[in-house]
Write a protein that holds these residues in place. Structure first.
Motif, PDB file in Angstrom:
ATOM      1  N   HIS A  54       0.863  -1.180   0.000  1.00 27.79           N
ATOM      2  CA  HIS A  54       0.000   0.000   0.000  1.00 27.79           C
ATOM      3  C   HIS A  54       0.906   1.237   0.000  1.00 27.79           C
ATOM      4  N   LEU A  55       1.085   1.814  -1.169  1.00 31.77           N
ATOM      5  CA  LEU A  55       1.995   2.946  -1.311  1.00 31.77           C
ATOM      6  C   LEU A  55       1.340   4.237  -0.832  1.00 31.77           C
ATOM      7  N   ARG A  56       2.170   5.101  -0.236  1.00 32.36           N
ATOM      8  CA  ARG A  56       1.712   6.406   0.239  1.00 32.36           C
ATOM      9  C   ARG A  56       2.600   7.503  -0.331  1.00 32.36           C
ATOM     10  N   HIS A 104       8.530   4.680  -4.788  1.00 29.69           N
ATOM     11  CA  HIS A 104       7.666   4.598  -5.968  1.00 29.69           C
ATOM     12  C   HIS A 104       8.478   4.175  -7.192  1.00 29.69           C
ATOM     13  N   TYR A 105       9.684   4.702  -7.305  1.00 35.61           N
ATOM     14  CA  TYR A 105      10.521   4.384  -8.467  1.00 35.61           C
ATOM     15  C   TYR A 105      10.948   2.912  -8.444  1.00 35.61           C
ATOM     16  N   SER A 106      11.200   2.368  -7.278  1.00 33.01           N
ATOM     17  CA  SER A 106      11.582   0.956  -7.195  1.00 33.01           C
ATOM     18  C   SER A 106      10.434   0.052  -7.631  1.00 33.01           C
ATOM     19  N   PRO A 145      -4.914   3.890   1.184  1.00 36.73           N
ATOM     20  CA  PRO A 145      -4.494   4.085   2.576  1.00 36.73           C
ATOM     21  C   PRO A 145      -4.467   5.537   3.017  1.00 36.73           C
ATOM     22  N   SER A 146      -4.405   6.471   2.067  1.00 33.67           N
ATOM     23  CA  SER A 146      -4.304   7.889   2.431  1.00 33.67           C
ATOM     24  C   SER A 146      -5.665   8.560   2.564  1.00 33.67           C
ATOM     25  N   TYR A 147      -6.582   8.277   1.638  1.00 36.90           N
ATOM     26  CA  TYR A 147      -7.864   8.988   1.612  1.00 36.90           C
ATOM     27  C   TYR A 147      -9.052   8.053   1.777  1.00 36.90           C
ATOM     28  N   ARG A 148      -8.799   6.751   1.901  1.00 38.21           N
ATOM     29  CA  ARG A 148      -9.834   5.750   2.128  1.00 38.21           C
ATOM     30  C   ARG A 148     -10.912   5.733   1.055  1.00 38.21           C
ATOM     31  N   ARG A 149     -10.542   6.078  -0.134  1.00 38.53           N
ATOM     32  CA  ARG A 149     -11.478   5.923  -1.248  1.00 38.53           C
ATOM     33  C   ARG A 149     -11.365   4.519  -1.815  1.00 38.53           C
ATOM     34  N   SER A 150     -12.450   4.021  -2.345  1.00 42.81           N
ATOM     35  CA  SER A 150     -12.497   2.665  -2.876  1.00 42.81           C
ATOM     36  C   SER A 150     -12.061   2.639  -4.333  1.00 42.81           C
ATOM     37  N   LEU A 151     -11.891   1.423  -4.840  1.00 40.55           N
ATOM     38  CA  LEU A 151     -11.399   1.225  -6.200  1.00 40.55           C
ATOM     39  C   LEU A 151     -12.448   0.478  -7.010  1.00 40.55           C
ATOM     40  N   SER A 152     -12.785   1.009  -8.176  1.00 39.78           N
ATOM     41  CA  SER A 152     -13.691   0.324  -9.100  1.00 39.78           C
ATOM     42  C   SER A 152     -12.877  -0.346 -10.195  1.00 39.78           C
ATOM     43  N   ALA A 153     -13.361  -1.496 -10.628  1.00 38.76           N
ATOM     44  CA  ALA A 153     -12.692  -2.194 -11.731  1.00 38.76           C
ATOM     45  C   ALA A 153     -13.732  -2.971 -12.521  1.00 38.76           C
ATOM     46  N   TYR A 154     -13.505  -3.076 -13.811  1.00 35.29           N
ATOM     47  CA  TYR A 154     -14.390  -3.898 -14.637  1.00 35.29           C
ATOM     48  C   TYR A 154     -13.622  -4.428 -15.838  1.00 35.29           C
ATOM     49  N   THR A 267      -8.080  -5.249  -9.389  1.00 36.13           N
ATOM     50  CA  THR A 267      -8.263  -4.467  -8.169  1.00 36.13           C
ATOM     51  C   THR A 267      -7.135  -4.612  -7.158  1.00 36.13           C
ATOM     52  N   LYS A 268      -6.235  -5.551  -7.375  1.00 34.98           N
ATOM     53  CA  LYS A 268      -5.166  -5.779  -6.395  1.00 34.98           C
ATOM     54  C   LYS A 268      -4.017  -6.511  -7.039  1.00 34.98           C
ATOM     55  N   ALA A 269      -2.886  -6.527  -6.347  1.00 31.14           N
ATOM     56  CA  ALA A 269      -1.744  -7.299  -6.821  1.00 31.14           C
ATOM     57  C   ALA A 269      -2.062  -8.790  -6.720  1.00 31.14           C
TER      58      ALA A 269
END
Length: 271
Positions: A54-56, A104-106, A145-154, A267-269
């Motif tokens: 979970h990158l910040r 982030h670069y790694s 993890p920063s703003y607690r917004r959800s992720l949509s995927a289709y 939606t995830k790794a």
């Protein structure tokens, strides 16, 4: 007008035709990208992103010159046109282009090493595929993890051909996983509506509702039952839009077990 012959290469996208169907890839584009990235090793990895990462914004030290990071991420965004397997990591990495860090670069370099090992992967469009749409919708609740917004995927299939996919952060914070799933379904309903119009413009008959598969029984119940309006007043627009799609026979909501939810891939790794 000039007849340039059969389509083989256009804007970095390679097209090859066989008796069974068509292959679309960006192999040369990846090769050029790896050269521009100037990786100093020959390592490859089996997945584009590590599990449970979970990158910040605050991870690592700021890069002294973020130009290369921005250039590489921009190239990956275009590469995702044919590589759905990097849709999720590219979505994550593109959120830090304004102020990238060493961490982030790694993770960006990991995506490039994954592409090096899968450079020959291609999308296949079979000639024998039937012209029927099928769509999968999924969401991860409060995954940011920063703003607690959800992720949509289709992802959307035309017969056996994958023709559309997306990973997108939701614009508002969802107070439950059902809300997040319902917003993802509304996003996909709009995409399916547009694709049905497009097929009709191509002369393809679209008479039956498009199956929209979700692993959220709660979201399906809300979308199909207008009596629950008091419980869903704050997400009434999305609920009404999906419900209208069902009533107009644009979509047909169906439950699919989580282990068969193909959109979960976006939606995830993954392992």
């Amino acid at each position: 007008m000039s007849d340039l012959g059969p389509l083989r290469y256009f804007l970095g996208i390679e097209v090859s035709s066989t008796s069974d169907g068509f292959f679309i890839s960006q192999e040369k584009y990846i090769q050029d990208l790896l050269v521009r990235a100037a990786l100093t090793d020959e390592r490859i990895v089996e997945t584009p992103m590590e599990l449970n990462v979970h990158l910040r914004d605050t991870d690592g030290d700021p890069l002294p010159d973020p130009t290369r990071y921005r250039h590489l991420v921009g190239s990956l965004v275009y590469l995702a046109v044919t590589r759905s397997d990097i849709s999720y990591p590219v979505h994550i990495l593109s959120q830090f282009v304004s102020a990238p860090t060493s961490v982030h670069y790694s993770h960006l370099l990991r995506v490039l090493r994954y592409l090096r090992g899968t450079i020959s992967h291609r999308l296949f469009f079979p000639r024998s595929s039937f012209l029927q749409l099928q769509a999968y919708s999924d969401a991860t609740w409060a995954s940011d993890p920063s703003y607690r917004r959800s992720l949509s995927a289709y992802c959307v299939f035309l017969g056996g051909s994958l023709i559309a996919w997306k990973t997108k952060k939701q614009t508002a914070v969802s107070r439950s996983s059902v809300e997040a799933e319902l917003r993802a379904m509304a996003l996909l309903t709009a995409e399916v509506t547009w694709l049905r119009w497009l097929l009709q413009d191509f002369g393809v008959s679209v008479t039956t509702p498009t199956p929209l598969l979700s692993d959220s029984a709660g979201a399906i119940s809300i979308a199909c039952d207008p009596v629950k309006h008091e419980l869903t007043k704050h997400i009434g627009v999305d609920a009404f839009y999906v419900r209208a799609g069902v009533q107009d026979q644009v979509i047909a909501l169906q439950y699919v077990p989580s282990e068969l939810q193909l959109a979960d891939f976006l939606t995830k790794a993954q392992t």
